[in-house]
Motif scaffolding. Structure first.
Motif, mmCIF file in Angstrom:
data_model
loop_
_atom_site.group_PDB
_atom_site.id
_atom_site.type_symbol
_atom_site.label_atom_id
_atom_site.label_comp_id
_atom_site.label_asym_id
_atom_site.label_seq_id
_atom_site.Cartn_x
_atom_site.Cartn_y
_atom_site.Cartn_z
ATOM 1 N N ILE A 143 0.829 -1.212 0.000
ATOM 2 C CA ILE A 143 0.000 0.000 0.000
ATOM 3 C C ILE A 143 0.863 1.261 0.000
ATOM 4 O O ILE A 143 0.577 2.225 -0.697
ATOM 5 N N GLU A 198 -1.040 11.256 -1.602
ATOM 6 C CA GLU A 198 -0.816 9.869 -1.218
ATOM 7 C C GLU A 198 -1.507 9.552 0.116
ATOM 8 O O GLU A 198 -2.188 8.536 0.260
ATOM 9 N N ARG A 201 -5.159 9.288 -0.283
ATOM 10 C CA ARG A 201 -5.520 8.036 -0.951
ATOM 11 C C ARG A 201 -5.478 6.871 0.055
ATOM 12 O O ARG A 201 -6.407 6.068 0.127
ATOM 13 N N ILE A 202 -4.388 6.840 0.838
ATOM 14 C CA ILE A 202 -4.240 5.749 1.803
ATOM 15 C C ILE A 202 -5.356 5.801 2.834
ATOM 16 O O ILE A 202 -5.936 4.779 3.201
ATOM 17 N N ARG A 204 -8.365 6.930 2.443
ATOM 18 C CA ARG A 204 -9.593 6.414 1.827
ATOM 19 C C ARG A 204 -9.539 4.902 1.731
ATOM 20 O O ARG A 204 -10.512 4.211 1.993
ATOM 21 N N GLU A 205 -8.355 4.389 1.391
ATOM 22 C CA GLU A 205 -8.188 2.956 1.181
ATOM 23 C C GLU A 205 -8.399 2.165 2.467
ATOM 24 O O GLU A 205 -9.062 1.146 2.472
ATOM 25 N N VAL A 206 -7.795 2.637 3.578
ATOM 26 C CA VAL A 206 -7.882 1.877 4.817
ATOM 27 C C VAL A 206 -9.091 2.283 5.654
ATOM 28 O O VAL A 206 -9.503 1.536 6.544
#
Lengths: 386, 287
Positions: A143, A198, A201-202, A204-206
């Motif tokens: 990730i 970045e 994004r991370i 949102r991802e986690v």
């Protein structure tokens, strides 16, 4: 170390749904004792941070934002008030038993361990099975785009890579909230901007709650769902980036976030919703009032207008607009826009940003008499923090 | 010219120290090595005969003293670690603004001569001295109890005398640890014990490593403590070398013993460095 159940605060409209907030501070105060004096680092902070929210604590150094974060992490105990994590009071619970993780300003990576071991540290302390550790560390390094560098030492990595190791080391534990203490402060501008995107994004991802401490207003505005602007141990304003930028509640917020024009005036027409103010000879300002604010005729008030909201014209503007006469003291051409410094007849120094989209020539020159005008919804009466 | 000077600068800087070491270390060392292979005596003179038998004789006669020296060196070094680590830890993390005062206090005795301090120990520990005298006269100690003239006295004296060489490097290593790294370990669910074992201890190991080398080598070759505190049954090799050289004028044997000791110490230190001096050990400790 009793953990008491706590009814969450309900007075925060910015929070999604009515779920228990991830983090809540109730009447939190922190004092330090130095040279026989009591210095409050945090005077009184009440906050509720929703689950999955990207929340920023923004303010100048010494405003209490880092102390506030350290109280959430468990490195400091509040002098008064309570910290709740998912509705449970964590008073007296040490940092190692709080389900939040921190990304330190200087990363604070373990210099004697490889990237893999750094990231695996928290999982090992929680006695996670070996196979699961290998799997989760690998996934997390993927990730943060560090796959293949497991065996490196922190000293062998660039600043940006170290930053991502620090992030992975915290996130791999799937904490209920991630606390970030000026994590991009040590990076150069370009890398910092890339990392902002970045990080978002991370996050949102986690889907983990991020609490982000920064003194960089641009960073806070770009990434946050909500921002608490802190000054002198107090939260001066709490709101979305747009609210904070467009409707600064106090003089401090107006000055700290972006550029603001400050105008003084005397109310000629009072009221609850709207007020008409006089600013110098010929200056007439219509200002909208926030909830619960009212002004009586004769009150001296201050208000802010953002530089890009103002129009600059040679002719007297329409009656519906707020309008202030003045003289151009400086014209600065900046390529995409031109800045006009104007001294109003009421004695205020004002900056106006004019986009150079249509204008082939400057709309005014130094020394010209001009009118400044703006829509009533763009001027905000300032209050002071409670 | 300027470029030449720039290229020469590093060599010029090492020149004074290098010369010093060459004249006062390498030359005598080579000379002693040559002496260790001579035969003869003080009256007839010594001759270079490549007499390796000196080494065999040394081991044969004083092997037990060599082993004892290494053993005492080991004991005193371990004792030094045990005493120095907590002290250095306390000064580094709890010393606050008075750190340098505490370090100074620790070093204060070392402004007094090494021999004088060891003699003072003898006065304190002697059978009728201020420590044992009153205890004995009150019947609290058996008649045949002494501290002096024992291996314990020698190791204690060695530990005392070389303690600062252990405290200082450990202190420096601990002091250099970024406190936020320790906080990070707490943040990542380590309790106090785990934070110490996984982070503080491994990061301070280079200091312990330096301390061990700085302590073990001089301790194992020390001759004062065993002579003053040890009596006839706890003689260390340093004492023997001194006696053979100055009292018996057995220059060849004394030199051979010196080189034997040096070789043993070097082997010991290299083995130790191989086993513990690598980064892998630190990482294994952190795992």
């Amino acid at each position: 170390m009793t953990e008491t159940q706590h009814a969450p605060l309900r007075d925060d409209p910015g929070r999604a749904g009515d779920a228990v907030p991830a983090i809540e501070l109730a009447g939190v105060r922190k004092e330090y004792h130095a040279h026989g004096e009591t210095v409050p680092a945090v005077r009184k902070v009440d906050l509720a941070i929703g689950q999955g929210e990207f929340f920023s604590l923004l303010g100048p150094s010494g405003c209490g934002k880092t102390t506030t974060m350290r109280m959430i992490a468990g490195f400091e105990e509040p002098t008064a008030g309570e910290v709740y994590l998912h509705g449970e009071s964590v008073t007296g619970v040490p940092a190692n038993r709080r389900d939040v993780n921190m990304v330190f300003q200087s990363y604070a990576l373990f210099p004697h361990m490889s990237v893999f071991e750094n990231v695996a540290f928290g999982l090992r302390r929680r006695r996670t099975p070996k196979a699961e550790i290998a799997e989760r560390v690998a996934a997390m390094l993927e990730i943060v785009d560090l796959a293949g560098r497991e065996k490196r030492r922190p000293a062998e990595l660039s600043g940006g890579q170290q930053q991502r190791v620090a992030l992975a080391r915290a996130l791999v534990n799937r904490p209920r909230a991630l606390l970030l203490d000026e994590p991009l402060g040590a990076l150069d501008l370009k890398l910092r901007q890339a990392m902002q995107v970045e990080l978002k994004r991370i996050q949102r991802e986690v889907g983990i709650t991020f609490v982000y401490v920064t003194h960089d207003q641009g960073e806070a505005l770009t990434m946050s769902d909500r921002i608490a602007v802190m000054n002198d141990g107090l939260v001066e304003q709490l709101g979305s980036p747009r609210e904070i930028y467009e409707r600064p509640a106090t003089k401090f917020v107006a000055g700290f976030i972006g550029t603001s024009n400050l105008l003084g005036g005397e109310a000629v027409e009072g009221g609850a919703g709207q007020a008409v103010l006089r600013h110098g000879d010929g200056g007439r300002i219509v200002a909208l009032l926030g909830d619960g604010r009212s002004v009586t005729a004769g009150d001296a008030v201050e208000l802010t207008v953002r530089p890009e909201k103002m129009q600059i014209t040679a002719d007297r503007p329409d009656d519906g607009l707020s309008r202030v006469p003045g003289r151009v003291s400086e014209v600065v051409y900046l390529g995409t826009s031109t800045n006009y410094n104007v001294t109003t007849d009421g004695g205020a120094e004002v900056v106006v940003f004019v986009q150079n989209a249509m204008n082939a020539e400057d709309v005014a020159r130094r020394g010209d008499r001009v009118w400044l005008s703006w829509e009533p919804q763009h001027s905000y009466l300032l209050g002071s923090p409670e | 010219m300027a470029r030449l000077r720039k290229a020469l600068t590093p060599y010029l800087m090492i020149l004074p120290g290098g010369l010093w070491m060459a004249v006062f270390f390498v030359v005598p060392l080579v000379f002693m090595l040559s002496v260790s292979l001579m035969t003869g005596n003080i009256i007839d003179g010594f001759k270079q005969t490549w007499h390796w038998q000196n080494y065999a004789d040394g081991f044969h006669t004083y092997g037990d003293k060599l082993v004892r020296s290494l053993w005492y060196g080991l004991l005193a070094t371990v004792a030094c670690i045990a005493l120095a680590y907590p002290a250095a830890y306390w000064i580094a993390f709890k010393g606050g603004r008075r750190k340098s005062t505490y370090l100074f206090l620790l070093l204060l005795p070392f402004f007094v001569s090494f021999v004088l301090r060891t003699l003072a120990w003898k006065l304190v520990l002697t059978d009728n001295g201020p420590l044992l005298g009153p205890l004995r006269s009150h019947g609290l100690l058996p008649k045949d109890f002494h501290i002096l003239d024992s291996g314990f006295a020698v190791v204690s004296g060695l530990t005392y005398n070389f303690l600062p060489f252990m405290v200082l490097p450990i202190y420096v290593a601990l002091e250099r640890i970024d406190y936020r790294v320790i906080e990070a370990s707490y943040d990542l669910y380590a309790g106090r014990t785990q934070a110490f074992l996984r982070v503080v201890l491994p990061l301070s190991l280079p200091g312990v490593f330096a301390g061990v080398i700085m302590t073990f080598v001089p301790v194992a070759s020390d001759y004062v403590n065993s002579e003053v505190l040890g009596g006839p049954n706890n003689v260390m090799i340093g004492h023997i070398i001194r006696t053979e050289y100055f009292d018996n004028s057995s220059y060849a044997l004394a030199s051979a013993l010196s080189f034997s000791l040096m070789a043993l110490l070097l082997v010991g230190i290299f083995a130790y460095a191989r086993a513990l001096g690598t980064e892998d050990v630190l990482e294994a400790a952190g795992r």
